[in-house]
Design a protein around this motif. Structure first.
Motif, short mmCIF file in Angstrom:
data_model
loop_
_atom_site.label_atom_id
_atom_site.label_comp_id
_atom_site.label_asym_id
_atom_site.label_seq_id
_atom_site.Cartn_x
_atom_site.Cartn_y
_atom_site.Cartn_z
N MET A 198 -1.46 -4.19 -14.19
CA MET A 198 -1.12 -3.09 -13.35
C MET A 198 -1.97 -3.22 -11.87
SD MET A 198 0.28 -1.00 -15.49
CE MET A 198 0.44 0.55 -14.77
N VAL A 199 -1.40 -2.76 -10.77
CA VAL A 199 -2.07 -2.79 -9.61
C VAL A 199 -2.52 -1.18 -9.15
CG1 VAL A 199 -1.94 -3.46 -7.08
CG2 VAL A 199 -0.56 -4.62 -8.92
N ARG A 200 -3.82 -1.01 -8.83
CA ARG A 200 -4.54 0.15 -8.60
C ARG A 200 -5.02 0.17 -7.08
NH1 ARG A 200 -5.91 4.35 -11.19
NH2 ARG A 200 -5.87 3.22 -13.24
N LEU A 201 -4.47 1.22 -6.37
CA LEU A 201 -5.18 1.41 -4.89
C LEU A 201 -6.45 1.84 -5.17
CD1 LEU A 201 -3.83 1.63 -2.16
CD2 LEU A 201 -3.39 3.99 -2.64
N LEU A 259 0.97 -1.22 0.06
CA LEU A 259 0.12 -0.02 -0.06
C LEU A 259 0.88 1.20 0.14
CD1 LEU A 259 -2.86 -1.07 2.50
CD2 LEU A 259 -3.10 -0.64 0.09
N ALA A 260 1.99 1.17 0.81
CA ALA A 260 2.82 2.55 0.78
C ALA A 260 3.29 2.95 -0.56
CB ALA A 260 3.78 2.17 1.79
N PRO A 261 4.07 2.10 -1.40
CA PRO A 261 4.43 2.55 -2.43
C PRO A 261 3.34 2.89 -3.54
CG PRO A 261 4.97 0.41 -2.44
CD PRO A 261 4.38 0.57 -1.12
N LEU A 262 2.31 2.24 -3.56
CA LEU A 262 1.06 2.48 -4.33
C LEU A 262 0.42 3.87 -3.91
CD1 LEU A 262 -0.80 -0.77 -4.54
CD2 LEU A 262 0.14 0.40 -6.36
N SER A 263 0.41 4.48 -2.86
CA SER A 263 -0.09 5.63 -2.26
C SER A 263 0.78 6.63 -2.63
CB SER A 263 -0.24 5.42 -0.76
OG SER A 263 1.15 5.42 0.06
N GLU A 264 2.02 6.28 -2.89
CA GLU A 264 3.09 7.40 -3.25
C GLU A 264 3.22 7.52 -4.62
OE1 GLU A 264 6.36 6.00 -1.22
OE2 GLU A 264 5.74 6.56 0.69
N SER A 265 2.64 6.55 -5.49
CA SER A 265 2.75 6.58 -6.95
C SER A 265 1.77 7.68 -7.60
CB SER A 265 2.60 5.22 -7.36
OG SER A 265 1.38 4.77 -7.49
#
Length: 157
Positions: A100-103, A47-53
């Motif tokens: 792709m992975v989406r938050l 979740l952390a890198p997804l939230s920062e992307s």
């Protein structure tokens, strides 16, 4: 054949403490995240890198590289998180084999609620025992070790 260069007693002690510290910090992180947010450390790691992307989306292979996980571990964790509504998987426009992975909004809410308490735990357990000067020095020590490890990895690649 040359004799092994064994660790000195002091080096062996420091190495054992480092290994114990890694285990105990991981356990403390797991306990804190589960208790305060219901997230696992694996959830948080993704979740952390997804939230920062940008737009909360990353290619699965880039996300895997970010957390240094094998493809199967990443795939299983994403599947678990999809079932809980934290992320979605989408087709990759540039590569039909990729994804792709989406938050999701629920995933963003989860990481935003978990992050402050997680940061407090990291500060309390990892940084508070040190002075500001010691933190700076520790950072320099880590830079040197990382440079050594990365240089050796390049030599063996």
């Amino acid at each position: 054949m040359t004799e092994p260069s064994w660790l000195t007693p002091q080096e062996a002690d420091v190495w054992a403490k480092y290994r114990r510290l890694r285990r105990e910090l991981h356990r403390a992180q797991e306990r804190q995240l589960l208790r305060d947010s219901g997230l696992s450390a694996a959830d948080y790691a993704l979740l952390a890198p997804l939230s920062e992307s940008a737009d909360g989306v990353l290619r699965a292979r880039d996300l895997g590289a970010e957390v240094d996980w094998e493809r199967s571990r990443l795939s299983h964790q994403i599947s678990r998180m999809e079932k809980r509504g934290l992320v979605t998987r989408e087709a990759c426009a540039e590569d039909a084999r990729g994804s792709m992975v989406r938050l999701t909004p629920k995933g963003r809410q989860a990481i935003e609620e978990a992050a402050p308490r997680h940061a407090d735990t990291v500060r309390r357990l990892f940084f508070d025992p040190f002075t500001a000067q010691e933190v700076r020095l520790f950072g320099e020590f880590l830079d040197r070790v990382l440079a050594q490890v990365e240089a050796e990895a390049l030599d063996t690649a």
